[in-house]
Scaffold this active site. Structure first.
Site, PDB file in Angstrom:
ATOM      1  N   HIS A 561      -0.500   2.648  -6.778  1.00 22.14           N
ATOM      2  CA  HIS A 561      -1.489   2.952  -5.751  1.00 22.14           C
ATOM      3  C   HIS A 561      -2.642   1.942  -5.759  1.00 22.14           C
ATOM      4  CE1 HIS A 561      -0.206   7.478  -5.751  1.00 22.14           C
ATOM      5  NE2 HIS A 561       0.631   6.717  -5.091  1.00 22.14           N
ATOM      6  N   HIS A 605      -2.365  10.364  -3.223  1.00 16.30           N
ATOM      7  CA  HIS A 605      -1.498   9.216  -2.964  1.00 16.30           C
ATOM      8  C   HIS A 605      -2.054   8.516  -1.719  1.00 16.30           C
ATOM      9  CE1 HIS A 605       1.699  10.770  -5.749  1.00 16.30           C
ATOM     10  NE2 HIS A 605       0.811  11.744  -5.693  1.00 16.30           N
TER      11      HIS A 605
HETATM   12  C1  FAD Z   1       7.302   2.897  -5.632  1.00 13.27           C
HETATM   13  C2  FAD Z   1       6.133   3.462  -4.887  1.00 13.27           C
HETATM   14  C3  FAD Z   1       6.043   4.835  -4.695  1.00 13.27           C
HETATM   15  C4  FAD Z   1       4.963   5.364  -3.994  1.00 13.27           C
HETATM   16  N1  FAD Z   1       4.966   6.695  -3.700  1.00 13.27           N
HETATM   17  C5  FAD Z   1       4.059   7.177  -2.832  1.00 13.27           C
HETATM   18  C6  FAD Z   1       4.158   8.496  -2.347  1.00 13.27           C
HETATM   19  O1  FAD Z   1       5.085   9.239  -2.690  1.00 13.27           O
HETATM   20  N2  FAD Z   1       3.225   8.923  -1.448  1.00 13.27           N
HETATM   21  C7  FAD Z   1       2.213   8.130  -1.033  1.00 13.27           C
HETATM   22  O2  FAD Z   1       1.391   8.562  -0.234  1.00 13.27           O
HETATM   23  N3  FAD Z   1       2.075   6.874  -1.512  1.00 13.27           N
HETATM   24  C8  FAD Z   1       2.995   6.376  -2.358  1.00 13.27           C
HETATM   25  N4  FAD Z   1       2.909   5.076  -2.769  1.00 13.27           N
HETATM   26  C9  FAD Z   1       1.795   4.264  -2.299  1.00 13.27           C
HETATM   27  C10 FAD Z   1       1.886   3.908  -0.833  1.00 13.27           C
HETATM   28  O3  FAD Z   1       3.233   3.837  -0.411  1.00 13.27           O
HETATM   29  C11 FAD Z   1       1.194   2.567  -0.560  1.00 13.27           C
HETATM   30  O4  FAD Z   1      -0.068   2.578  -1.142  1.00 13.27           O
HETATM   31  C12 FAD Z   1       1.026   2.311   0.937  1.00 13.27           C
HETATM   32  O5  FAD Z   1       2.269   2.447   1.586  1.00 13.27           O
HETATM   33  C13 FAD Z   1       0.437   0.936   1.185  1.00 13.27           C
HETATM   34  O6  FAD Z   1       0.312   0.686   2.573  1.00 13.27           O
HETATM   35  P1  FAD Z   1      -0.358  -0.642   3.111  1.00 13.27           P
HETATM   36  O7  FAD Z   1      -0.417  -0.522   4.586  1.00 13.27           O
HETATM   37  O8  FAD Z   1      -1.611  -0.895   2.379  1.00 13.27           O
HETATM   38  O9  FAD Z   1       0.621  -1.820   2.699  1.00 13.27           O
HETATM   39  P2  FAD Z   1       2.227  -2.005   2.918  1.00 13.27           P
HETATM   40  O10 FAD Z   1       2.829  -0.739   3.419  1.00 13.27           O
HETATM   41  O11 FAD Z   1       2.715  -2.575   1.679  1.00 13.27           O
HETATM   42  O12 FAD Z   1       2.289  -3.041   4.112  1.00 13.27           O
HETATM   43  C14 FAD Z   1       2.115  -4.421   4.000  1.00 13.27           C
HETATM   44  C15 FAD Z   1       3.104  -5.106   4.928  1.00 13.27           C
HETATM   45  O13 FAD Z   1       2.733  -6.454   5.091  1.00 13.27           O
HETATM   46  C16 FAD Z   1       3.881  -7.267   5.009  1.00 13.27           C
HETATM   47  N5  FAD Z   1       3.450  -8.588   4.547  1.00 13.27           N
HETATM   48  C17 FAD Z   1       2.848  -8.885   3.383  1.00 13.27           C
HETATM   49  N6  FAD Z   1       2.573 -10.200   3.324  1.00 13.27           N
HETATM   50  C18 FAD Z   1       2.996 -10.740   4.480  1.00 13.27           C
HETATM   51  C19 FAD Z   1       2.976 -12.053   5.017  1.00 13.27           C
HETATM   52  N7  FAD Z   1       2.467 -13.064   4.330  1.00 13.27           N
HETATM   53  N8  FAD Z   1       3.509 -12.257   6.247  1.00 13.27           N
HETATM   54  C20 FAD Z   1       4.034 -11.231   6.955  1.00 13.27           C
HETATM   55  N9  FAD Z   1       4.073  -9.967   6.493  1.00 13.27           N
HETATM   56  C21 FAD Z   1       3.555  -9.726   5.271  1.00 13.27           C
HETATM   57  C22 FAD Z   1       4.764  -6.546   4.011  1.00 13.27           C
HETATM   58  O14 FAD Z   1       6.108  -6.946   4.126  1.00 13.27           O
HETATM   59  C23 FAD Z   1       4.525  -5.095   4.381  1.00 13.27           C
HETATM   60  O15 FAD Z   1       5.412  -4.659   5.375  1.00 13.27           O
HETATM   61  C24 FAD Z   1       3.960   4.524  -3.493  1.00 13.27           C
HETATM   62  C25 FAD Z   1       4.044   3.158  -3.711  1.00 13.27           C
HETATM   63  C26 FAD Z   1       5.127   2.613  -4.378  1.00 13.27           C
HETATM   64  C27 FAD Z   1       5.217   1.133  -4.549  1.00 13.27           C
END
Ligand code: FAD
Ligand code: NAG
Ligand code: NAG
Ligand code: NAG
Ligand code: NAG
Ligand code: NAG
Length: 626
Positions: A561, A605
């Site tokens: 997280h 989460h």
């Molecule tokens: C194994 C695991 C289990 C988890 N379980 C839970 C859970 O059960 N419930 C919960 O609420 N949270 C959970 N989390 C946490 C939660 O899923 C994440 O914190 C959240 O999804 C992050 O969202 P975000 O929008 O910040 O980033 P992300 O969803 O990671 O989005 C970033 C996006 O940007 C893209 N990207 C990155 N760099 C580039 C680039 N240079 N060019 C183009 N595209 C790029 C990536 O491919 C990705 O699609 C979990 C996390 C993990 C890893």
């Protein structure tokens, strides 16, 4: 005598109806066979691939063949990353039909390994995971290869919501009021965000045994949330144990987070409801929205004098492109890659950038303040048995939205407040690791050393797990550049367990878990807390405090997280990277919207909160661009 019978009209209708029902059941039965066979083939491929999957160590696969730039055109908005938050931003902004929205995503669309909830570890051992590892750690993750903590991150339309555990969990109401106060913007207050949570959600109460407070949930939004159909002696004992100790059953996404519950999950009809499937798929025909997949962003071009963010450079299938943004650029690349892209674009600490000859456009504490929670798997021995289920029978249930394949390996959850401030600091999570037709690859994802694995499998007792989490550790980490090449992975240093207070807290959590395991409810299933004999800790008396501290340094890892690396705040001199409307300080027309903007650990989460960020930032942007 022959019976004198005739068919009246009602009977006639019945017969005709039955006949058609009979025929259609035959047709359906046939279809189901084909569907099941198709799933089976694909599931077996996913399982095979995960067994020999090797994770990338950098992003060279995206390197263009030359540095010549091809113009890609002009858009009103460019969203970088179609992840958990980016997908929501794309949806929100493209509601303005007269504005052109370009979304750049490095990965692809979802497939079977992300759709089938129980394939969660197979998805994590596939190209849907970037496969980051931390830098070698000094104080923690010592039982893992290279002393590196696992840092899974999703890649693809839906981002990390494609590979995560699917628990739906909103931050505590106090988190939001604290945030609103800190950044001086009531948009983040609980009363305001609750409206958004309800608006964004489509909740279905699929398990009557799961607590549910209807007035905190929505039914008309894009994000599907359901309960899992969990009903077994293990989860029953988990809930009962908490009740024995004075906990209340609660809908943990209501005003009262403290208590015990069966989980609420981002699932729709038994399939994963990632934000790509829920926020992008239904609107894919919007003419003003373009989602460009396999498009890897290398830089945001910011004019050095005017400080206006003007365009984005990205690489796709060997060609380097430039897309121009008329109105705004929204960076949603997640807690590791948003700071990486900012730093590559000249936004960061001078000392971090000058090392690689990157001219500084706005000096900000980008990549600092990396925070996460701490989780430790505790094994509980027991005498319950799960039924044997093979893949065929599991699939028969799955096509009807039921059964083991529709579960995510999480069953129960509780939030506890050890300081009595009505603000949770400990979370326990029931993880069955039950008998299943899908191999459990958690150990491979965590990447324990062979020595650790040997210690953990000794005795071979039948166990389930309680994943015990410190919701607010004090250690601070960082995300910095490894070089000035966008094709290097960033250096992720969680600095885990560097603050001794975090060891103390984990120890407190062990004592608490032990109380749960000693209840009558757990006695009925003959439950005991298993204390693994770790070779690395053999100089300590087993189960002593010294032993547990050593155990934590070996086995504890950050909870996946991460946040805080582009922190929201009032004052850029005190570490803030974005203001309360998520605008990057010192740069015009550039915002960050993802988990990296939360300045402190949330008592939850992150997916629900990331979706919220996507909704709120869309409204901020639409208010000034119409
Ligand atoms: C194994 C695991 C289990 C988890 N379980 C839970 C859970 O059960 N419930 C919960 O609420 N949270 C959970 N989390 C946490 C939660 O899923 C994440 O914190 C959240 O999804 C992050 O969202 P975000 O929008 O910040 O980033 P992300 O969803 O990671 O989005 C970033 C996006 O940007 C893209 N990207 C990155 N760099 C580039 C680039 N240079 N060019 C183009 N595209 C790029 C990536 O491919 C990705 O699609 C979990 C996390 C993990 C890893
Ligand atoms: C992985 O293993 C499967 C068989 O188990 C094989 O078909 C496949 O080619 C292997 N992939 C790689 C990348 O080695
Ligand atoms: C495990 O760690 C090793 C050594 O750092 C690394 O090469 C490998 O890719 C890692 N495996 C996984 C699945 O993370
Ligand atoms: C909400 O989810 C239910 C159950 O999956 C579905 O039947 C309904 O159509 C959904 N509502 C919306 C507005 O999408
Ligand atoms: C309970 O567990 C202990 C080991 O923890 C075992 O020795 C004992 O046989 C078990 N009892 C029952 C009734 O299963
Ligand atoms: C499990 O152990 C408990 C406590 O020892 C015992 O009462 C119970 O009968 C056992 N159940 C089974 C299925 O063995």
């Amino acid at each position: 005598m022959k019976p004198n019978y005739y068919i009246n009209t009602t009977d006639m209708i019945k017969i005709v109806t039955y006949y058609f029902l009979f025929v259609s059941v035959q047709i359906f039965a046939k279809d189901y066979d084909a569907i099941i066979q198709n799933y089976k083939t694909k599931i077996n491929v996913a399982i095979e691939n995960s067994n020999n999957y090797t994770v990338d160590v950098d992003a060279t696969r995206y390197k263009p063949k030359s540095n010549d730039i091809t113009e890609f055109g002009e858009f009103n908005y460019i969203v970088i990353g179609a992840g958990t938050t980016g997908a929501v931003v794309a949806n929100g902004l493209s509601e303005q039909t007269h504005k052109k929205v370009l979304v750049l995503e490095a990965g692809k669309g979802s497939d079977i390994s992300t759709d089938v909830p129980l394939l969660v570890y197979q998805a994590q051992l596939s190209d849907f995971n970037w496969g980051f590892h931390s830098t070698p750690q000094k104080n923690g993750c010592l039982g893992m290869k290279n002393q590196a903590c696992p840092c899974p991150r999703g890649r693809g339309v839906g981002g990390t919501s494609l590979i995560n555990g699917m628990i739906y969990s909103r931050a505590n109401p106090k988190d939001f009021d604290r945030l609103a106060r800190d950044v001086r913007n009531s948009a983040w207050s609980y009363s305001n965000v609750l409206r958004y949570f309800k608006k964004g959600e489509n909740f279905t109460h699929t398990n009557p045994a799961a607590p549910y407070a209807p007035c905190y949930h929505g039914k008309k939004g894009y994000l599907n949330v359901e309960n899992l159909n969990i009903d077994n002696p293990r989860s029953e004992a988990f809930v009962r144990a908490h009740l024995e100790l004075g906990f209340k059953k609660t809908d943990y996404n209501s005003l009262n987070e403290l208590g015990v519950s069966l989980i609420q999950s981002t699932i729709k009809g038994g399939k994963r409801a990632d934000t790509g499937t829920t926020f992008i798929l239904p609107i894919k025909n919007r003419k003003n929205l373009m989602v460009s997949m396999e498009s890897y962003v290398v830089k945001i071009e910011i004019h050095p004098k005017t400080k206006i963010a003007k365009s984005v450079l990205f690489s796709r299938h060997g060609t380097l492109y430039r897309a121009k943004a008329k109105n705004e650029i929204i960076l949603s690349a997640g807690a590791f890659q948003s700071p990486q892209i900012l730093q590559l674009s000249g936004v960061g600490r001078k000392m971090d950038l000058s090392k690689f000859n990157i001219p500084v456009i706005s000096e900000l504490d980008v990549g600092r303040n990396l925070k996460d929670q701490n989780s430790i798997f505790l094994s509980i021995t027991h005498n319950t048995t799960d039924p044997d289920i093979d893949l065929n029978s599991a699939l028969k249930d799955f096509v009807h939205g039921r059964g083991i394949l529709t579960t995510s390996n999480f069953e129960g959850v509780s939030f506890y407040d050890s300081k009595h401030k009505n603000y949770p600091d400990i979370e326990l999570f029931l993880i069955p690791f039950a008998k299943s037709p899908i191999p459990n690859l958690n150990n491979k994802v965590v990447n324990y050393t062979d020595a650790t694995l040997k210690d953990l499998s000794a005795g071979n007792a039948k166990t389930f797990s309680i994943l015990a989490t410190d919701l607010d550790p004090k250690s601070l980490g960082s995300v910095t550049l490894k070089s000035n090449s966008p094709f290097d992975y960033p250096l992720v240093d969680p600095n885990v367990l560097s603050n001794p207070a975090d060891l103390e807290m984990l120890y407190k959590i062990i004592q608490f878990t032990r109380k749960i395991v000693k209840t009558e409810a757990f006695k009925k299933i003959n439950a005991t807390l298993l204390v693994p004999k770790l070779k690395a800790c053999e100089k300590y008396k087993l189960d002593s405090k010294g032993y547990w501290y050593c155990n934590f340094r070996q086995l504890n890892h950050p909870s996946y997280h991460p946040l805080g690396t582009c922190a929201m705040g009032k004052d850029p001199k005190k570490g803030a990277v974005v203001d309360s409307k998520l605008r990057v300080f010192g740069v015009k027309k550039l915002r960050v919207a993802d988990a990296s903007v939360f300045p402190f650990n949330l008592r939850s989460h992150l997916v629900a909160n990331c979706v919220l960020v996507g909704q709120i930032v869309s409204d901020f942007i639409k208010k000034v661009n119409f």
